[in-house]
Write an enzyme that holds these catalytic residues in place. Structure first.
Site, PDB file in Angstrom:
ATOM      1  CD  GLU A 183     -52.845 -50.916  70.612  1.00  0.00           C
ATOM      2  OE1 GLU A 183     -53.988 -50.642  71.009  1.00  0.00           O
ATOM      3  OE2 GLU A 183     -51.924 -51.252  71.387  1.00  0.00           O
ATOM      4  CG  HIS A 242     -24.718 -61.008  71.085  1.00  0.00           C
ATOM      5  ND1 HIS A 242     -23.400 -61.345  71.256  1.00  0.00           N
ATOM      6  CD2 HIS A 242     -24.885 -59.830  71.722  1.00  0.00           C
ATOM      7  CE1 HIS A 242     -22.792 -60.426  71.991  1.00  0.00           C
ATOM      8  NE2 HIS A 242     -23.686 -59.486  72.286  1.00  0.00           N
ATOM      9  CE  LYS A 284     -59.058 -56.715  74.987  1.00  0.00           C
ATOM     10  NZ  LYS A 284     -58.860 -55.456  75.701  1.00  0.00           N
TER      11      LYS A 284
HETATM   12  O1  PA5 Z   1     -54.384 -50.746  73.474  1.00  0.00           O
HETATM   13  C1  PA5 Z   1     -55.278 -51.543  73.734  1.00  0.00           C
HETATM   14  O2  PA5 Z   1     -56.493 -51.283  73.587  1.00  0.00           O
HETATM   15  C2  PA5 Z   1     -54.922 -52.902  74.253  1.00  0.00           C
HETATM   16  O3  PA5 Z   1     -53.549 -53.140  74.159  1.00  0.00           O
HETATM   17  C3  PA5 Z   1     -55.399 -53.036  75.720  1.00  0.00           C
HETATM   18  O4  PA5 Z   1     -54.648 -52.198  76.552  1.00  0.00           O
HETATM   19  C4  PA5 Z   1     -55.278 -54.491  76.150  1.00  0.00           C
HETATM   20  O5  PA5 Z   1     -56.107 -55.298  75.338  1.00  0.00           O
HETATM   21  C5  PA5 Z   1     -55.641 -54.707  77.602  1.00  0.00           C
HETATM   22  O6  PA5 Z   1     -56.858 -54.104  77.932  1.00  0.00           O
HETATM   23  P1  PA5 Z   1     -56.898 -53.202  79.267  1.00  0.00           P
HETATM   24  O7  PA5 Z   1     -55.908 -52.121  79.041  1.00  0.00           O
HETATM   25  O8  PA5 Z   1     -58.280 -52.697  79.378  1.00  0.00           O
HETATM   26  O9  PA5 Z   1     -56.504 -54.119  80.377  1.00  0.00           O
END
Ligand code: PA5
Length: 352
Positions: free
Chosen positions: A233, A249, A343
Site C-alpha cells: 500500500e 514443510h 470499492k
Molecule cells: O488500508 C486500507 O485502506 C484498506 O486495507 C482498508 O483498511 C480496508 O479496505 C478496510 O477498510 P476500513 O479500514 O475502513 O474498514
C-alpha cells in the site's frame, strides 16, 4: 532522491505519511486511554472474535498473537462476510473498521449481533458506529482523518484495553509503556534526518526486487504480514510473507526455483529476540539450504522484553522501510486508488 532535502521529501510525500508512521508510539499511548462508551460490563466469554479487513483487520491478528499464551479462551481474527459457526451468545466480538463502512465487517457484525454475542465496535464513524448506537453496543470511537493502515494503534490497542478493563485478560499497561518508549527510539534512529538510516539502506537494496518477509516464529506472523501490506500500500509493490516453522514443510522446497526467479527475491527475516533455540536453528539451516540463492538476505530483530514491544518494533521498521521504498520508487505513499476504485465499482453493482 535526497532524503535530507525536506522540500523534496514533502513533494514526494505530500500527505505526510512519514509523520503518521512516526506517530505510532504516541498513537499507542493515546489508544490505550480511549474510552469505551457505554462501558463494557465484566464478561466471561468462551471465545474472542475480532472482525476486520485490511488495515482494520491486522489488529485482530496482533491480538491473536499477543494473547496466544495469555488468554484462556480462543482468540480468532475473522476476515470474511460470515461470522464463524461457533460464534454465539457467549462470544465477545470486536467489530473493527476505521471508516465504519466496510461491507464484510458490517455483514459479520450483523450476524454476531443477531446471535446475541457481546459486541464492541472500534471505528471512527460510518454505518458501523450508527449500528452500534442503535443497538446500544459499546463503542471505542477513534480519531478521524488518517488512512486506516496509519491508524493501526487505534484499531488494535483499544481491544487489549477493553479486555483488560473487563477482567478477561491481565492488564497490558506496562507492555504499552515499554512499547511506546522503544518505538520512539526506533522512529528517531530510522528518521531521514539521521545520517544513515538502516531502513533506508534496506529500501535501496529492495529496488527492483520482490521482498519476501519471513517471521522466525508464529508469534511474529502479523508483523511479517504488516511488512507485506505496507510494501503493497505505501510502496505500491508486490511482496510475500510466510512463517517458520511452517515454511520448512513446503516453501523451503520452492527455493529450488529457476535461478533468474531466485535472483529477484530479497528475503527479510524478522527475528524475535525471545525466539526458542529450536526455531533459531531452523532459520540458520534454512538460510544455508535455500536463501543463499536470493538476491539479498536481511534480518530485523525485535526489541524489548514485553510482547507488545517485540511485535510492534519490527512493524515500525517495516513501516519506515516501505516509506523509503515509496519515495525511491517515486510513488506517493498515501493514496491507494486501486482499493478505492474497487470499492466504488462494488458499490455500483447490486449485491447478490
Ligand atoms: O488500508 C486500507 O485502506 C484498506 O486495507 C482498508 O483498511 C480496508 O479496505 C478496510 O477498510 P476500513 O479500514 O475502513 O474498514
Amino acid at each position: 532522491m535526497n532524503f535530507s532535502d525536506a522540500s523534496q521529501v514533502r513533494r514526494r510525500d505530500p500527505s505526510g505519511m512519514l509523520d503518521l508512521i512516526r506517530r505510532l508510539p504516541d498513537m499507542c499511548a493515546e489508544a490505550w486511554r480511549l474510552p469505551v462508551e457505554p462501558p463494557l460490563p465484566a464478561v466471561r466469554p468462551t471465545n474472542i472474535v475480532a472482525l476486520g479487513m485490511g488495515g482494520s483487520g491486522i489488529g485482530g491478528d496482533l491480538l491473536r498473537a499477543v494473547l496466544y499464551d495469555d488468554a484462556s479462551v480462543p482468540v480468532v481474527a475473522v476476515k470474511d462476510y460470515r461470522a464463524p459457526g461457533f460464534l454465539g451468545p457467549t462470544s465477545l466480538v470486536f467489530a473493527c473498521s476505521y471508516s465504519g463502512n466496510t461491507e464484510e465487517t458490517l455483514a459479520a457484525y450483523d450476524q454476531a449481533a443477531g446471535r446475541g454475542a457481546t459486541c464492541v465496535v472500534v471505528t471512527s464513524g460510518g454505518d458501523l458506529l450508527r449500528a452500534a448506537r442503535d443497538r446500544g453496543h459499546p463503542a471505542v470511537v477513534v480519531p478521524q482523518g488518517v488512512p486506516p493502515r496509519a491508524a493501526l494503534a487505534y484499531l488494535f490497542i483499544p481491544m487489549l484495553a477493553v479486555l483488560g478493563r473487563a477482567g478477561v485478560i491481565r492488564s497490558f499497561e506496562t507492555d504499552v509503556r515499554e512499547a511506546v518508549a522503544i518505538l520512539k527510539e526506533i522512529a528517531r534512529r530510522l528518521s531521514p534526518d539521521t545520517a544513515s538510516s538502516p531502513a533506508r539502506r534496506l529500501a535501496e537494496q529492495l529496488q527492483g526486487r520482490i521482498p519476501v518477509i519471513y517471521s522466525s516464529s508464529p508469534f511474529l506472523e502479523p508483523a511479517a504480514q504488516r511488512w507485506k501490506d505496507q510494501f503493497n500500500e505505501n510502496a505500491k509493490t508486490f511482496a510475500v510473507w510466510n512463517t517458520f516453522p511452517e515454511l520448512n514443510h513446503n516453501e523451503t522446497v520452492g527455493w529450488g526455483m529457476d535461478e533468474t526467479l531466485a535472483r529477484t527475491i530479497h528475503a527479510i527475516i524478522l527475528r524475535d529476540r525471545a525466539e526458542p533455540t529450536r526455531l533459531a536453528q531452523r532459520v540458520s539451516i534454512t538460510k544455508d539450504l535455500a536463501f543463499q540463492r536470493a538476491a539479498g538476505v536481511d534480518e530485523i530483530k525485535s526489541e524489548g522484553e514485553g510482547k507488545l514491544a517485540r511485535l510492534l518494533s519490527p512493524i515500525m521498521v517495516g513501516d519506515m522501510t516501505s516509506w523509503y521504498l515509496a519515495l525511491l520508487r517515486g510513488v506517493d505513499p498515501t493514496p491507494v486508488p486501486v482499493i478505492e476504485e474497487l470499492k466504488k465499482r462494488l458499490a455500483e453493482m447490486e449485491a447478490v
